[in-house]
Write a protein that holds these residues in place. Sequence first.
Motif, short mmCIF file in Angstrom:
data_model
loop_
_atom_site.label_atom_id
_atom_site.label_comp_id
_atom_site.label_asym_id
_atom_site.label_seq_id
_atom_site.Cartn_x
_atom_site.Cartn_y
_atom_site.Cartn_z
N UNK A 1 0.84 -1.21 0.00
CA UNK A 1 0.00 0.00 0.00
C UNK A 1 0.87 1.25 0.00
N UNK A 2 1.90 1.27 0.85
CA UNK A 2 2.76 2.45 0.92
C UNK A 2 3.50 2.67 -0.39
N UNK A 3 4.01 1.61 -0.97
CA UNK A 3 4.76 1.75 -2.22
C UNK A 3 3.86 2.25 -3.35
N UNK A 4 2.60 1.80 -3.37
CA UNK A 4 1.68 2.20 -4.43
C UNK A 4 1.39 3.70 -4.42
N UNK A 5 1.37 4.30 -3.22
CA UNK A 5 0.95 5.71 -3.12
C UNK A 5 2.04 6.63 -2.61
N UNK A 6 3.25 6.12 -2.49
CA UNK A 6 4.33 6.93 -1.93
C UNK A 6 4.54 8.24 -2.70
N UNK A 7 4.40 8.19 -4.01
CA UNK A 7 4.60 9.38 -4.83
C UNK A 7 3.54 10.44 -4.59
#
Length: 315
Positions: free
Chosen positions: A50-56
């Motif tokens: 989840x974090x990697x998907x929306x980090x940007x």
Amino acid sequence: MSDPDAPTFPPDVRRHVVRLAGDFFLNGAQIITTAIDTDLVTGMIFLAIVRANVRHLLDEPGLARAYFEPGVMLPESFRRPVSVYAIARELHLPYETARRHVRKLLAKGLCERGGDGGVVFPPEVNDRPEVRQAVQTNFHATVRYAQTLADVGLVATCDAAPDAQDMAAYMPREVVRLSSDYFLNTVALLTTNLKLELVEGLLFLAVTRANTLHVTLDPALAATFSGVDEIPPDALRRSVSVYALARDLRLPYETARRHGAKLLDMGLCERAGDRGLVVPAHVHARADFKAGVEDYGRVTQAFVNSLAQAGLVLA
């Protein structure tokens, strides 16, 4: 009116903060694993995806706000897939182990295949009743934790966001994001500083917490053993069985036993008279462990600051 009998905490409360943090982490882990009905390793992989998907999105406040507001679903193009290899590397897991746990998430519909063979979190999972309940439970647990930290002197060093009132509608989900970051930063400290794989790091944290939970909950003992150099003696430590660790972490017993044996081989744990596990005082007194306590104190301070910046104002 203040309580005249309340213990007085010295300026250095970092070791006490680490104990509080470990308790918060493991309680939060139970919230996560219950919500998605899985073990803790799969739960940590879920958070990492989840974090990697929306980090940007975090670099664009408007997008970040929209993403975490209830009822708002950003277009699929805003979610960036992450590879299993990247997740394995981030969490210090063997690739094959990470791949196996990702397959569990795929089977449960908690992630799906994205572009370039990566995986993404489907936003509609947010609408599952058990996930909605977990968001609320996590929010209230985080508020209690942040208040406890404030009570011992760990206060925010930045002002609350000026539009905090407007943020109230999506505050619980924003707190989930911030606490998820905090959980994953905890994992990074355990695995990097102690050079452990994920399961070993989680077991070590659980053993440490079980050994001294009564110290954390006793105001007088907590105040006595609060600083980096104030280490509870072995006589105060309560051992914990591998069975109890496996149950609390929702791990297969054999997995917990195998990784517990590694901690024993590394000298990070010892057997107590009842055959339970303890992390002895001399391990906590090591220079690298004291440095880890200081690092965790800084990570926790940053977490408190981020909560305040999001609009969570505590007395």
